[in-house]
Design a protein around this motif. Structure first.
Motif, short mmCIF file in Angstrom:
data_model
loop_
_atom_site.label_atom_id
_atom_site.label_comp_id
_atom_site.label_asym_id
_atom_site.label_seq_id
_atom_site.Cartn_x
_atom_site.Cartn_y
_atom_site.Cartn_z
N GLN A 1 0.81 -1.23 0.00
CA GLN A 1 0.00 0.00 0.00
C GLN A 1 0.84 1.28 0.00
O GLN A 1 0.35 2.33 -0.39
CB GLN A 1 -0.92 -0.01 1.24
CG GLN A 1 -1.91 -1.15 1.25
CD GLN A 1 -2.88 -1.07 0.09
OE1 GLN A 1 -3.72 -0.15 0.03
NE2 GLN A 1 -2.78 -2.00 -0.84
N TRP B 1 1.88 3.36 2.34
CA TRP B 1 1.25 4.45 3.10
C TRP B 1 2.28 5.15 3.97
O TRP B 1 3.33 4.56 4.28
CB TRP B 1 0.15 3.83 3.96
CG TRP B 1 -1.22 4.20 3.48
CD1 TRP B 1 -1.67 4.20 2.19
CD2 TRP B 1 -2.31 4.62 4.29
NE1 TRP B 1 -2.98 4.60 2.16
CE2 TRP B 1 -3.39 4.86 3.42
CE3 TRP B 1 -2.47 4.83 5.66
CZ2 TRP B 1 -4.63 5.30 3.88
CZ3 TRP B 1 -3.70 5.24 6.12
CH2 TRP B 1 -4.77 5.48 5.24
N TRP B 2 2.08 6.30 4.43
CA TRP B 2 0.95 7.23 4.46
C TRP B 2 1.02 8.12 3.24
O TRP B 2 2.10 8.48 2.80
CB TRP B 2 1.07 8.04 5.76
CG TRP B 2 0.05 9.08 6.06
CD1 TRP B 2 -0.23 10.23 5.39
CD2 TRP B 2 -0.82 9.08 7.18
NE1 TRP B 2 -1.20 10.94 6.01
CE2 TRP B 2 -1.59 10.27 7.12
CE3 TRP B 2 -1.05 8.20 8.24
CZ2 TRP B 2 -2.55 10.59 8.09
CZ3 TRP B 2 -1.99 8.54 9.18
CH2 TRP B 2 -2.74 9.71 9.10
N PRO B 3 -0.13 8.55 2.68
CA PRO B 3 -0.09 9.41 1.49
C PRO B 3 0.36 10.83 1.82
O PRO B 3 -0.45 11.71 2.10
CB PRO B 3 -1.55 9.39 1.01
CG PRO B 3 -2.36 9.07 2.24
CD PRO B 3 -1.50 8.17 3.07
N ASN C 1 2.80 -0.54 9.51
CA ASN C 1 2.44 0.41 8.47
C ASN C 1 1.54 -0.24 7.42
O ASN C 1 0.43 0.23 7.14
CB ASN C 1 3.74 0.93 7.82
CG ASN C 1 3.52 1.96 6.75
OD1 ASN C 1 2.65 1.80 5.90
ND2 ASN C 1 4.33 3.00 6.74
N TYR D 1 3.98 6.66 11.23
CA TYR D 1 4.12 7.13 9.86
C TYR D 1 5.08 8.31 9.70
O TYR D 1 5.73 8.44 8.66
CB TYR D 1 2.76 7.50 9.29
CG TYR D 1 1.89 6.29 9.01
CD1 TYR D 1 2.17 5.45 7.94
CD2 TYR D 1 0.81 5.98 9.81
CE1 TYR D 1 1.40 4.34 7.68
CE2 TYR D 1 0.02 4.88 9.56
CZ TYR D 1 0.33 4.05 8.49
OH TYR D 1 -0.44 2.94 8.25
N ALA E 1 -2.63 0.14 6.65
CA ALA E 1 -3.06 0.55 5.31
C ALA E 1 -3.98 -0.50 4.68
O ALA E 1 -4.96 -0.16 4.00
CB ALA E 1 -1.84 0.79 4.43
#
Length: 238
Positions: free
Chosen positions: A27, A29-31, A201, A143, A205
């Motif tokens: 995934q 992540w974090w965006p 993480n 994150y 996600a």
């Protein structure tokens, strides 16, 4: 009083992670584009949708304020206007300003110095700040600062409730949250020499991915990657 965790729940949750990983893949992540953007996002996403947060972050970016220095220069009124799309701005603005003030006063304005603080002490410090609950603190730790802590969000609460991983179902209190955190730790406890920060993480996600697709307020279990867990345990698919 902590919620009781059935003996097989951690093993089941670990298998559920594996199914989600096969179904959705990595995934990443974090965006966000920087650790500080993650921190702002963790504050802004409280009680609102990520789409609204994206608008607020875009406003800050356009104002050249998506940085520590940018937030320092903004007045309270300016910051309030820029993050208005995320809602609850009268509470979020002083909380964000308080985080920056703490960073400047105690860590020379350095996120690297903040990140070097031991996890337990750092989590306690974050929780002492206005506007920071357990989920926000853990999202910042994981994150933005790369500390190996699980994040137990509403999607994990729904999954744990509907699959009866914790009995009785976890509530939204601090005890309910910490029970979900402990369940996640137990699920990954036996990985050989794991990078727990990366595991937690990806797991969080993946929970968001399956939550958005299937585990909303009204569950849509029929084609969910986790439907097999319900079948094998004799629970009905909604």
């Amino acid at each position: 009083m902590k919620k009781r965790i059935p003996a097989d729940s951690a093993q089941r949750l670990r298998l559920m992670h594996d199914r989600l990983a096969r179904a959705y893949g990595p995934q990443h992540w974090w965006p966000a584009h920087s650790p500080f953007e993650v921190i702002l996002g963790a504050y802004l996403t409280q009680n609102t949708s990520w789409k609204a947060v994206e608008v607020s972050l875009a406003n800050l970016r356009s104002a050249n304020a998506l940085s520590l220095e940018g937030i320092r220069k903004l007045s309270v009124d300016q910051l309030r206007e820029l993050i208005r799309p995320s809602g609850f701005y009268t509470r979020k603005v002083p909380a964000i300003k308080a985080f920056v003030a703490m960073l400047d006063a105690e860590f020379e304005g350095s996120l690297s110095q903040l990140a070097a603080t031991p996890t337990v002490a750092l989590r306690r410090k974050l929780l002492e700040l206005a506007g920071v609950g357990a989920e926000t603190a853990d999202a910042i730790l994981l994150y933005a600062l790369n500390h190996p802590v699980p994040v137990a969000d509403e999607y994990l609460r729904r999954i744990a409730t509907r699959h009866r991983l914790i009995d009785p179902a976890p509530d939204k209190s601090r005890n309910g949250y910490e029970s979900l955190v402990q369940l996640t730790r137990d699920a990954f406890a036996f990985d050989p020499e794991p990078d727990h920060a990366q595991l937690f993480n990806e797991f969080h996600a993946l929970n968001v991915a399956v939550g958005r697709a299937h585990c909303g307020k009204i569950p849509d279990c029929e084609h969910c990657p986790l439907a097999g867990d319900l079948r094998r345990t004799g629970r009905s698919i909604q």
